[in-house]
Design a protein around this motif. Structure first.
Motif, mmCIF file in Angstrom:
data_model
loop_
_atom_site.group_PDB
_atom_site.id
_atom_site.type_symbol
_atom_site.label_atom_id
_atom_site.label_comp_id
_atom_site.label_asym_id
_atom_site.label_seq_id
_atom_site.Cartn_x
_atom_site.Cartn_y
_atom_site.Cartn_z
ATOM 1 N N PRO A 75 49.981 50.872 26.053
ATOM 2 C CA PRO A 75 48.636 50.682 26.588
ATOM 3 C C PRO A 75 48.587 50.511 28.106
ATOM 4 O O PRO A 75 47.557 50.734 28.720
ATOM 5 C CB PRO A 75 48.155 49.395 25.913
ATOM 6 C CG PRO A 75 49.136 49.067 24.865
ATOM 7 C CD PRO A 75 50.392 49.797 25.138
ATOM 8 N N ALA A 78 49.440 53.505 32.372
ATOM 9 C CA ALA A 78 48.872 53.908 33.671
ATOM 10 C C ALA A 78 49.705 53.322 34.810
ATOM 11 O O ALA A 78 49.840 53.927 35.879
ATOM 12 C CB ALA A 78 47.433 53.436 33.781
ATOM 13 N N ARG A 238 43.842 43.513 26.111
ATOM 14 C CA ARG A 238 44.223 44.825 26.641
ATOM 15 C C ARG A 238 43.617 46.021 25.917
ATOM 16 O O ARG A 238 43.133 46.933 26.516
ATOM 17 C CB ARG A 238 45.737 44.975 26.538
ATOM 18 C CG ARG A 238 46.526 44.370 27.637
ATOM 19 C CD ARG A 238 47.942 44.852 27.463
ATOM 20 N NE ARG A 238 48.903 43.908 27.991
ATOM 21 C CZ ARG A 238 50.213 44.079 27.893
ATOM 22 N NH1 ARG A 238 50.692 45.124 27.283
ATOM 23 N NH2 ARG A 238 51.037 43.211 28.401
ATOM 24 N N PRO A 264 43.249 48.302 33.839
ATOM 25 C CA PRO A 264 42.220 49.329 34.082
ATOM 26 C C PRO A 264 41.341 49.672 32.883
ATOM 27 O O PRO A 264 40.121 49.775 33.028
ATOM 28 C CB PRO A 264 43.042 50.543 34.523
ATOM 29 C CG PRO A 264 44.272 49.967 35.127
ATOM 30 C CD PRO A 264 44.568 48.737 34.336
ATOM 31 N N ALA A 265 41.929 49.824 31.672
ATOM 32 C CA ALA A 265 41.108 50.245 30.529
ATOM 33 C C ALA A 265 40.070 49.190 30.155
ATOM 34 O O ALA A 265 38.877 49.496 30.086
ATOM 35 C CB ALA A 265 41.995 50.595 29.337
ATOM 36 N N ALA A 268 37.299 49.008 32.804
ATOM 37 C CA ALA A 268 36.300 50.082 32.732
ATOM 38 C C ALA A 268 35.325 49.830 31.574
ATOM 39 O O ALA A 268 34.116 50.037 31.723
ATOM 40 C CB ALA A 268 36.998 51.423 32.553
ATOM 41 N N ILE A 269 35.848 49.365 30.435
ATOM 42 C CA ILE A 269 34.979 49.092 29.280
ATOM 43 C C ILE A 269 34.041 47.922 29.598
ATOM 44 O O ILE A 269 32.855 47.957 29.275
ATOM 45 C CB ILE A 269 35.829 48.828 28.018
ATOM 46 C CG1 ILE A 269 36.432 50.163 27.553
ATOM 47 C CG2 ILE A 269 35.011 48.198 26.895
ATOM 48 C CD1 ILE A 269 37.573 50.049 26.599
ATOM 49 N N ASP A 293 39.483 55.461 40.167
ATOM 50 C CA ASP A 293 39.527 55.786 38.742
ATOM 51 C C ASP A 293 38.398 55.087 37.996
ATOM 52 O O ASP A 293 37.771 55.674 37.122
ATOM 53 C CB ASP A 293 40.884 55.355 38.169
ATOM 54 C CG ASP A 293 41.516 56.460 37.355
ATOM 55 O OD1 ASP A 293 41.292 57.643 37.715
ATOM 56 O OD2 ASP A 293 42.200 56.156 36.373
ATOM 57 N N GLN A 297 35.148 56.606 35.707
ATOM 58 C CA GLN A 297 34.926 56.273 34.302
ATOM 59 C C GLN A 297 33.528 55.736 34.019
ATOM 60 O O GLN A 297 33.126 55.632 32.875
ATOM 61 C CB GLN A 297 35.978 55.250 33.842
ATOM 62 C CG GLN A 297 37.340 55.881 33.672
ATOM 63 C CD GLN A 297 38.453 54.892 33.903
ATOM 64 O OE1 GLN A 297 38.223 53.721 34.113
ATOM 65 N NE2 GLN A 297 39.677 55.377 33.890
ATOM 66 N N VAL A 339 46.565 57.610 40.668
ATOM 67 C CA VAL A 339 45.724 56.413 40.797
ATOM 68 C C VAL A 339 46.429 55.463 41.768
ATOM 69 O O VAL A 339 47.560 55.728 42.181
ATOM 70 C CB VAL A 339 45.500 55.719 39.431
ATOM 71 C CG1 VAL A 339 44.691 56.580 38.494
ATOM 72 C CG2 VAL A 339 46.815 55.348 38.772
#
Lengths: 421, 289
Positions: A75, A78, A238, A264-265, A268-269, A293, A297, A339
């Protein structure tokens, strides 16, 4: 052994000759001793480099073996771009002749941002590949788990991007951290949030892992110094694909600023759900976030105007100042969309190269560690602040910049030469 | 906040339900728990991403291509990977799906790296606001699609010849073969159909979430919990279990602690297995002796 036999065999003859002529016998004995001493000296001189190699593996006449490790899968993959960035710098160095005629031999291992996998990876690099030194490690959990054994082995280790303060504090003689630590970052973000006019209502959203805690706890401590408490303190993991409960709780707390300690994930969410439920409070992201990035998104990139990110690089990606580094990365990773994290470890790698050069044509681990300890105000060209190490401080970067989008353009809104005390 | 959490939970739970539905369809016919189902969902999302970005294909065409591709891929998986193990123990079949999941994850990582990517929203409708409650248009479509798929498969299984054949194959492959059902072809098709349901989930869900090679793993765990909660092999149970899971997560996160969101599914699995092992809608297996 063979030398002993050769010398012992003619002993009788020598004695016989000595019986014939005592002067000649003494001269012969002297000559023999000088010859033996010369042979021993030559043997020592010839074997010395091999003896040194046995003490410090990973250095041959033509190569220096360097082990790189990072999350190339999982996960947090990146962040693996950081490992690719390190490798690109070494490959570029090789293309320009290497160091004192030696090429850097790269050994790369995947940690998956998983502690057990990371320990196995480094064990392989050290015990099987016999690398001279290590460069990498982008997940604080992994690096923290490795710290005791690395300190024991004494192999020079230049951290890639793991920011947990405890990596360099307490100090281990061979472990160097050339990035802004979570503690320094927490102080900077609280300072930034409190410097804004209006009510001082700070909320925190963080991951519950080691890295998350290493950013969360100093932020809470820093707030306590200002006699403040977080108005909301929520957790987002995460792998989350939804942040509704977190956003609703934060919204109910009416914060003036939200500190995020998220990868990052989830970041963004979180931003997406914040926009969905009308949470318009300014947000600060850590240096783990690639602001470019994150902007890509979001459904509406204009929402980035309220997002501040602590930026570790000398200039935004795409600017002329970063062109050299982007070109190096792209040359060796043409298919990878870059990135921020691709460049974050390059500063430390430049420091390693400087130390290897300073260590001279016969580098040893001790020489490299000493050279790194003497690195002062080293401008890597890629980081926003210089790197300085000393025998008592291995947290090498103490400055950075806070950036945001203003009219769709990245702008530095505050620069920290030194993290606020 | 309660109403918003419940609405959001239904939306979130519908995602789990969609994935659980695909797994249940396959489980009913083959009794195989497909641990690669999350990765099929992920692969579908990346295929759409590739078609949209690299080839500039319109969303609808990319979605259709993903459906077709995953149907064929599901068929190929059955023919090339599962059928050779037809007589092997169940554990071997399960391990093959685990291996496939890693293979797919690795393949996607090789092609696109580990970066987080996003798909554009399918619809540009504004969120629907009912008082203080916000309903995202995409969420509404996911909920409606899940309900439609449930009705479709329920009708197919209950009232069609296809459903009777499926029941026959589930009960006894040898018996089904004796009455003229081409069991191998049937199972191959069901692998294709289940993979196609994963593609439906990709089409609907991917614009809501971020795209990364490990995105399927978490959804798979939730889908698994949903199946356990609803009852293994029950279509309605998978959907109800998924939606309940979504609501439980949201309420636990909203009212207890956000740290509870991640562990809610594990608590559900443990509680259901202890209190009602057959799940809410499952039936305890009765064997005549």
């Amino acid at each position: 052994m063979s030398t002993t036999i050769l010398v012992a065999a003619p002993a009788k003859t020598t004695d016989a000759r000595a019986e014939h002529s005592p002067t000649r016998g003494i001269a012969w004995n002297l000559a023999r001793r000088v010859a033996l001493a010369l042979c021993a000296f030559c043997l020592f001189w010839l074997l010395a480099p091999f003896a040194a190699q046995a003490a410090d593996p990973g250095v041959t006449k033509t190569a220096i073996k360097i082990g790189i490790f990072g999350p190339l899968s999982g996960p947090a993959a990146a962040f693996g771009q950081g490992a690719l960035g390190i490798a690109a710098i070494y490959k570029d160095l090789n293309a320009h002749g290497g160091i004192y005629g030696r090429k850097i031999e790269i050994y790369m291992e995947d940690t998956g941002c998983n502690t057990a996998k990371g320990i196995a990876a480094v064990k392989k690099l050290v015990s099987f590949d016999h690398v001279f030194m290590l460069n990498g490690g982008f997940c604080s959990d992994v690096v923290m788990a490795l710290k005791p054994s690395l300190a024991k082995i004494g192999i020079p280790f230049m951290d890639g991007g793991a920011a947990d303060t405890r990596i360099s504090k307490p100090l281990a003689a061979n472990i160097f951290q050339p990035i802004f630590t979570t503690e320094a970052f927490a102080r900077s973000e609280i300072d930034f949030a409190l410097s804004k006019p209006g009510p001082k209502r700070i909320a925190i959203i963080s991951q519950s892992d080691e890295w998350g805690k290493s950013g969360h706890d100093p932020a809470v401590d820093e707030l306590a110094k200002h006699h403040l408490k977080p108005v909301a303190d929520v957790i987002m993991e995460r792998g989350s694909i939804d942040a509704t409960p977190q956003v609703l709780q934060l919204k109910a707390a009416k914060p003036s600023f939200i500190i995020t300690v998220l990868y990052p994930a989830p970041f963004a969410i979180f931003l997406r759900d914040a926009a969905k439920y009308g949470l318009t409070t300014p947000v600060i992201g850590s240096q783990a976030i690639g602001i470019e990035d994150a902007a890509r998104q979001l459904k509406n990139p204009l929402e980035m105007n309220r997002v501040y990110v602590f930026y570790p690089l000398a200039a935004p990606i795409g600017s002329p100042k970063m062109a050299k580094w982007e070109a190096i990365f792209k040359k060796y990773n043409p298919r990878v969309r870059t990135v921020t994290f691709a460049f974050i470890a390059m500063g430390g790698t430049e420091a390693v190269i400087a130390a290897l050069k300073k260590a001279g044509p016969e580098p040893t681990r001790a020489k490299v560690i000493a050279a790194l300890d003497g690195l002062y105000h080293f401008n890597s060209g890629v980081l926003s602040a210089p790197i300085s190490f000393s025998p008592t401080n291995h947290a090498g970067v103490s400055g950075g910049a806070m950036i945001t989008y203003v009219h769709n353009k990245l702008v530095v809104v505050r620069r920290y030469q030194q993290a606020p005390k | 906040m309660f109403a918003q959490l419940v609405v959001s939970g239904i939306g979130q739970g519908s995602i789990y339900a969609l994935v659980a539905l695909g797994m249940t369809i396959l489980f009913r016919v083959t009794t195989v728990v497909n641990f690669a189902h999350g990765e099929l969902f992920m692969a579908g999302a990346f295929l759409i991403y590739a078609l949209l970005n690299a080839l500039g294909v319109p969303y609808a065409a990319a979605a259709l291509a993903a459906l077709l591709f995953l149907f064929l891929f599901g068929n190929a998986v059955e023919r090339l990977l599962m059928r050779p193990l037809a007589n092997a123990p169940h554990l071997s079949l399960a391990m093959m799906t685990v291996a496939l999941s890693y293979l797919l994850r690795g393949g996607v990582r090789f092609l696109w790296g580990g970066n987080v990517r996003s798909l554009p929203p399918m619809f540009s409708f504004a969120p629907i606001e009912v008082g203080p409650v916000v309903i995202d248009a995409q969420d509404a479509v996911i909920i409606a699609s899940t309900a439609a798929l449930l009705v479709l498969f329920f009708a197919l299984m209950r009232y069609s010849r296809f459903g009777k054949e499926a029941q026959a194959v589930t009960d006894s492959t040898r018996g089904a073969a004796l009455v003229g059902i081409n069991v191998a072809a049937f199972q191959r098709t069901m692998w294709g159909v289940a993979a196609m349901v994963a593609a439906v989930a990709s089409i609907l869900v991917a614009p809501e979430t971020m795209l990364y090679p490990d995105m399927g793993a978490r959804v798979l765990l939730r889908a698994f919990a949903a199946m356990t909660l609803g009852g293994f092999g029950s279509l309605g149970g998978a959907v109800a279990g998924g939606i309940l899971m979504g609501i439980i997560e949201q309420l636990a996160g909203g009212y207890v602690s956000t740290a509870m969101i991640d562990i809610a599914s594990y608590i559900v699995i443990i509680a259901v297995l202890l209190l009602r092992p057959s799940g809410l809608f499952g039936r305890a297996e009765v064997v005549r002796v």
